[in-house]
Design an enzyme around this catalytic site. Structure first.
Site, PDB file in Angstrom:
ATOM      1  CE  LYS A  66       2.430   4.656  -1.052  1.00  0.00           C
ATOM      2  NZ  LYS A  66       0.904   5.057  -0.841  1.00  0.00           N
ATOM      3  CB  SER A  67      -0.637   0.603   4.146  1.00  0.00           C
ATOM      4  OG  SER A  67      -0.975   0.882   2.703  1.00  0.00           O
ATOM      5  NE  ARG A  83      -3.700   1.790   7.794  1.00  0.00           N
ATOM      6  CZ  ARG A  83      -3.851   2.228   6.436  1.00  0.00           C
ATOM      7  NH1 ARG A  83      -2.854   2.675   5.966  1.00  0.00           N
ATOM      8  NH2 ARG A  83      -4.893   2.273   5.542  1.00  0.00           N
ATOM      9  NE  ARG A 131      -6.088   9.851  -5.648  1.00  0.00           N
ATOM     10  CZ  ARG A 131      -5.484   9.123  -4.928  1.00  0.00           C
ATOM     11  NH1 ARG A 131      -4.327   9.448  -4.438  1.00  0.00           N
ATOM     12  NH2 ARG A 131      -6.089   7.880  -4.660  1.00  0.00           N
ATOM     13  CB  SER A 140     -11.864   2.366   0.065  1.00  0.00           C
ATOM     14  OG  SER A 140     -10.899   3.420   0.373  1.00  0.00           O
ATOM     15  CD  GLN A 164      -6.441   6.168   0.673  1.00  0.00           C
ATOM     16  OE1 GLN A 164      -7.176   6.911   0.032  1.00  0.00           O
ATOM     17  NE2 GLN A 164      -5.175   5.913   0.329  1.00  0.00           N
ATOM     18  CG  ASP A 216      -1.867   0.610  -4.245  1.00  0.00           C
ATOM     19  OD1 ASP A 216      -2.926   1.204  -4.664  1.00  0.00           O
ATOM     20  OD2 ASP A 216      -1.399   0.656  -2.825  1.00  0.00           O
ATOM     21  CE  LYS A 260      -6.735   2.934  -5.964  1.00  0.00           C
ATOM     22  NZ  LYS A 260      -6.776   3.032  -4.405  1.00  0.00           N
ATOM     23  NE  ARG A 319      -1.701   4.323  -9.910  1.00  0.00           N
ATOM     24  CZ  ARG A 319      -1.435   4.102  -8.707  1.00  0.00           C
ATOM     25  NH1 ARG A 319      -2.162   2.899  -7.865  1.00  0.00           N
ATOM     26  NH2 ARG A 319      -0.447   4.856  -7.967  1.00  0.00           N
TER      27      ARG A 319
HETATM   28  C1  S3P Z   1      -4.293   2.751   1.026  1.00  0.00           C
HETATM   29  C2  S3P Z   1      -5.224   2.188   0.543  1.00  0.00           C
HETATM   30  C3  S3P Z   1      -5.664   2.112  -1.027  1.00  0.00           C
HETATM   31  C4  S3P Z   1      -4.454   2.235  -1.774  1.00  0.00           C
HETATM   32  C5  S3P Z   1      -3.367   3.223  -1.327  1.00  0.00           C
HETATM   33  C6  S3P Z   1      -3.142   2.820   0.167  1.00  0.00           C
HETATM   34  C7  S3P Z   1      -4.039   2.639   2.419  1.00  0.00           C
HETATM   35  O1  S3P Z   1      -6.499   3.125  -1.359  1.00  0.00           O
HETATM   36  O2  S3P Z   1      -4.628   2.169  -3.249  1.00  0.00           O
HETATM   37  O3  S3P Z   1      -2.097   3.050  -2.106  1.00  0.00           O
HETATM   38  O4  S3P Z   1      -2.870   2.791   3.024  1.00  0.00           O
HETATM   39  O5  S3P Z   1      -5.053   2.868   3.128  1.00  0.00           O
HETATM   40  P1  S3P Z   1      -8.178   3.044  -1.297  1.00  0.00           P
HETATM   41  O6  S3P Z   1      -8.702   2.812   0.135  1.00  0.00           O
HETATM   42  O7  S3P Z   1      -8.580   4.242  -1.749  1.00  0.00           O
HETATM   43  O8  S3P Z   1      -8.374   1.813  -2.385  1.00  0.00           O
END
Ligand code: S3P
Length: 435
Positions: A27-28, A32, A128, A173, A175, A321, A348, A352
């Protein structure tokens, strides 16, 4: 979107699990690939793309900003890049659905684009925290507004020119790190982010793969702004976070033997393999190779007797995750598992920690909440019963894994959310139980 697709599923105990399977794309990395493919010059061809709802949100957002994205196969896309300053102002609000990655990374990217945009999401995403990206971006000169003083979406962004920053993130993080780096793309000069422990580094790897000057160093990463990004083909590996459900299913279900093909094993994501191995799980990595700048392997899993362990420190962001399904493994392990340094689990898709304490508790699991984790005392077997996903895809799939070796059937409420990250999950469970 998960709050529009309420569904109930009942999972009965399995007598064994067998088979060779491949999980959907990461997914990540899929997010991107659209973002950088759109900003590159030339056509990027992606295969192994995750056709899930979260990635659909990113896809829709870039189409709304004038990028031509065409599906060329069941998991293949072609993205006609528009270059770093080729995006067009979207004529409407961009809906990020349930996807925190879409919202946080795009906030960074849009902060440096010379137009106005608004990001919103479903009821879970609108709860969030967003200040974690809004604060460093504001320090770069961005103009961003949101509810609760910029903490909650919808977020309104008046993009413009930004100044470089050296940002010490208090949270590990990807993100946050990626939002600042994507903002840094539009800035003349060096943007640097440091974090307490290394979070997933897919943004850094893909930026370098597209030709940006990215310098990782101990504790952080620097990027030189205004790079020329050149389109590349991307082969997305299977998502280790999706494979994690099958790994734990294979370990806790008596008689199970599974081979999960084509799993991304990037060291910033592979905490789950170390954790399950330390618990006594039989996991073998076969055929290790590299694909579009990411390491990949096939993972062989066999039913194992698990024991409790302590988990904390730098392992936590590398398995962030996976804690819902790790708590299922721990609930069925001999002895006690202590999870600490994991307060991020509370923000999250849902809280969780609270969700797993309550739902495993309904099946006779012995799980106690801590502010930054859980203490889990293993039991011989979980009971059947009725549980809820709390609208969170990973809670839904964790409860399905728990059900496979329970004493009776488990009914899971609100399971439509699994479409966000793992389309085909329920069918795959059926396939391996009947093999
Ligand atoms: C992700 C970063 C993680 C993860 C999320 C996907 C990403 O979050 O929990 O499912 O794709 O960069 P955080 O950066 O908030 O830890």
């Amino acid at each position: 979107m998960s709050d529009q697709s309420f569904q109930i599923r009942t999972v009965t105990p399995a007598s064994a699990l067998r088979g060779e399977i491949a999980v959907p794309g990461d997914k990540s990395i899929s997010h991107r690939s659209i973002m950088l493919g759109s900003l590159a010059e030339g056509t990027t061809r992606v295969s192994g793309f995750l056709m899930g709802e979260d990635n659909r949100s990113t896809w829709n957002a870039f189409e709304a900003m004038g990028v031509a994205i065409r599906q060329t196969g069941p998991d293949a896309l072609e993205i006609k890049g528009v270059g770093l300053s080729g995006l067009a102002e979207p004529g409407d609000v961009l809906d990020c659905g349930n996807s925190g990655t879409t919202m946080r990374l795009m906030t960074g990217l849009l902060a440096g684009q010379n137009f106005f945009s608004v990001l919103t999401g479903d009821k879970y995403l609108r709860r969030r925290p967003m200040k974690r990206v809004v604060a460093p971006l504001t320090a770069m000169g961005a103009r961003i507004w949101g509810r609760d003083g910029g903490e909650r979406a919808p977020l309104a962004i008046q993009g413009g020119s930004l100044a470089p920053i050296s940002y010490a993130s208090p949270v590990s993080s990807a993100q946050i790190k990626s939002a600042v780096l994507l903002a840094g793309l539009s800035v003349e000069g060096e943007t640097t982010v440091t974090e307490p422990h290394l979070s997933r580094d897919h943004s850094e790897r893909m930026l370098a793969y597209f030709g940006a000057a990215v310098r990782p160093f101990a504790g952080g990463v620097s990027l030189t702004g205004r790079p020329r990004l050149v389109a590349r083909d991307i082969l997305v590996p299977g998502d280790i976070s999706s494979a994690a459900f099958l790994m734990v299913a294979g370990l806790v279900t008596p008689g199970a033997e599974l081979l999960i093909r084509n799993v991304g094993i990037n060291p910033t994501r592979s905490g789950i393999i170390e954790i399950l191995t330390a618990m006594g799980g039989s996991l073998d990595l076969l055929n290790i190779r590299e694909q579009s700048g990411e390491p990949v392997a096939d993972v062989a899993v066999r039913h194992s007797r698990l024991k409790g362990i302590e988990i904390g420190g730098d392992t936590v962001p590398r398995a962030i995750d996976e804690f819902p399904v790790i708590s299922v493994a721990a609930a069925l392990a001999e002895g006690t598992t202590i999870i600490r340094d994991a307060a991020e689990l509370r923000v999250k898709e849902t809280d969780r920690i609270a969700a797993m304490v309550s739902e495993l508790g309904r099946l006779g699991g012995r799980v106690e909440a801590r502010p930054d984790g859980m203490v889990i005392s293993g039991v011989e077997q979980l009971d059947g019963g009725t549980v809820s996903s709390h609208g969170d895809h990973r809670i839904a799939m964790s409860m399905a894994v728990a059900a496979l070796s329970a004493r009776g059937a488990v009914t899971i409420e609100d399971t439509g959310c699994t479409e966000t990250s793992f389309p085909g999950f329920w069918e795959m469970i059926e396939e391996i139980r009947n093999a």
